[in-house]
Design a protein around this motif. Structure first.
Motif, mmCIF file in Angstrom:
data_model
loop_
_atom_site.group_PDB
_atom_site.id
_atom_site.type_symbol
_atom_site.label_atom_id
_atom_site.label_comp_id
_atom_site.label_asym_id
_atom_site.label_seq_id
_atom_site.Cartn_x
_atom_site.Cartn_y
_atom_site.Cartn_z
ATOM 1 N N TRP A 66 0.824 -1.209 0.000
ATOM 2 C CA TRP A 66 0.000 0.000 0.000
ATOM 3 C C TRP A 66 0.860 1.262 0.000
ATOM 4 O O TRP A 66 0.551 2.228 -0.702
ATOM 5 C CB TRP A 66 -0.917 -0.018 1.233
ATOM 6 N N GLN A 67 1.930 1.271 0.786
ATOM 7 C CA GLN A 67 2.778 2.462 0.871
ATOM 8 C C GLN A 67 3.374 2.820 -0.486
ATOM 9 O O GLN A 67 3.530 4.004 -0.801
ATOM 10 C CB GLN A 67 3.894 2.237 1.895
ATOM 11 N N TYR A 70 0.461 4.377 -2.545
ATOM 12 C CA TYR A 70 0.131 5.713 -2.059
ATOM 13 C C TYR A 70 1.226 6.717 -2.434
ATOM 14 O O TYR A 70 0.925 7.862 -2.786
ATOM 15 C CB TYR A 70 -0.063 5.717 -0.546
ATOM 16 N N ALA A 71 2.472 6.290 -2.370
ATOM 17 C CA ALA A 71 3.573 7.205 -2.689
ATOM 18 C C ALA A 71 3.460 7.743 -4.107
ATOM 19 O O ALA A 71 3.701 8.937 -4.358
ATOM 20 C CB ALA A 71 4.910 6.494 -2.491
ATOM 21 N N ALA A 171 -4.058 -1.230 5.646
ATOM 22 C CA ALA A 171 -4.086 0.220 5.428
ATOM 23 C C ALA A 171 -5.483 0.788 5.597
ATOM 24 O O ALA A 171 -5.643 1.943 6.015
ATOM 25 C CB ALA A 171 -3.543 0.551 4.039
#
Length: 253
Positions: A66-67, A70-71, A171
């Motif tokens: 997820w990170q 999202y980034a 998340a």
């Protein structure tokens, strides 16, 4: 890693009103491109990024989290904000939860949200087993191409990446926790028959956000991937009207 033909990101430079569109889990820009092109024809600046691990193979997706997704979405939003005076964020399914996360972080820098069958909750009890299953079952049955319109197919993976899915579910807890921080105008379009994301997901969002300007539209002729389905023209038209209304209100204020 080669990108599947049709899964490439889409970009168009138009007015100083920008729109970021974020695709869903296991999908890619192909599911958002007709929408992006419609917004471009309306004169807006549009970005439809390909999230890491998407549009290649499910095995590569299992190496992303997820990170990572999202980034990329956050970077695209920040770049649009440098170029445009107003930036709206739209998302399909998981793209909707990413859009909410951007709104939670950036506050009034987000001019409005357009959410199509947004995913922040599943009702399937089997998902409770994913923290364990991900170690013995790297992939599961596919979730893509839930489309009612005959002859239309979403370019999605033939298997769902379980490690990546677990990251998404974790998340969601933070996204849901921070929903009261969402104050931006919201246009939410939900299919009445969706075989992927339950109606409870949209209901949870609408019950927890703090936005005063909220419109919910029910889509009766589409399944989950509504951006490629029978109701796609309505999604496109309603989003243009929503963006134009809010942009003109801000200019006159």
């Amino acid at each position: 890693m080669p990108v599947l033909p049709g899964a490439e990101p889409y970009a168009h430079d138009g007015s100083d009103v920008g729109v970021l569109l974020i695709h869903g889990f296991s999908g890619n820009p192909q599911s958002m491109r007709p929408w992006g092109e419609h917004l471009a024809e309306a004169g807006f600046t549009v970005r439809v990024p390909r999230l890491p691990g998407h549009g290649t193979t499910w095995q590569e997706m299992n190496r992303t989290r997820w990170q990572d997704w999202y980034a990329v979405a956050d970077r695209e939003f920040r770049e649009l904000r440098e170029r445009c005076s107003h930036v709206f964020v739209g998302g399909l399914s998981m793209g909707g939860s990413l859009a909410l996360a951007i709104a939670e972080e950036h506050g009034p820098r987000v001019s409005g949200l357009v959410l199509v069958n947004p995913a922040v909750k599943f009702n399937d009890w089997r998902l409770r087993l994913i923290p364990v299953l991900k170690y013995v079952m790297p992939s599961a049955a596919p979730i893509g191409s839930d489309i009612k319109k005959p002859g239309v197919t979403e370019l999605a993976y033939e298997r769902a990446a379980v490690h990546a899915a677990h990251s998404q579910f974790v998340a969601w807890r933070t996204v849901v926790r921070d929903l009261p921080e969402v104050t931006q105008p919201v246009l939410l379009l939900r299919s009445t028959e969706d075989h992927v994301v339950p109606a409870a997901s949209s209901e949870l969002i609408l019950s927890q956000i703090s936005s005063q300007d909220v419109t919910e539209i029910l889509l009766h002729e589409s399944y989950h991937v509504a951006t490629l389905d029978n109701d796609a023209p309505r999604i496109f038209e309603e989003s243009v009207a929503f963006i134009e209304r809010l942009s003109s209100e801000r200019l006159s204020s």
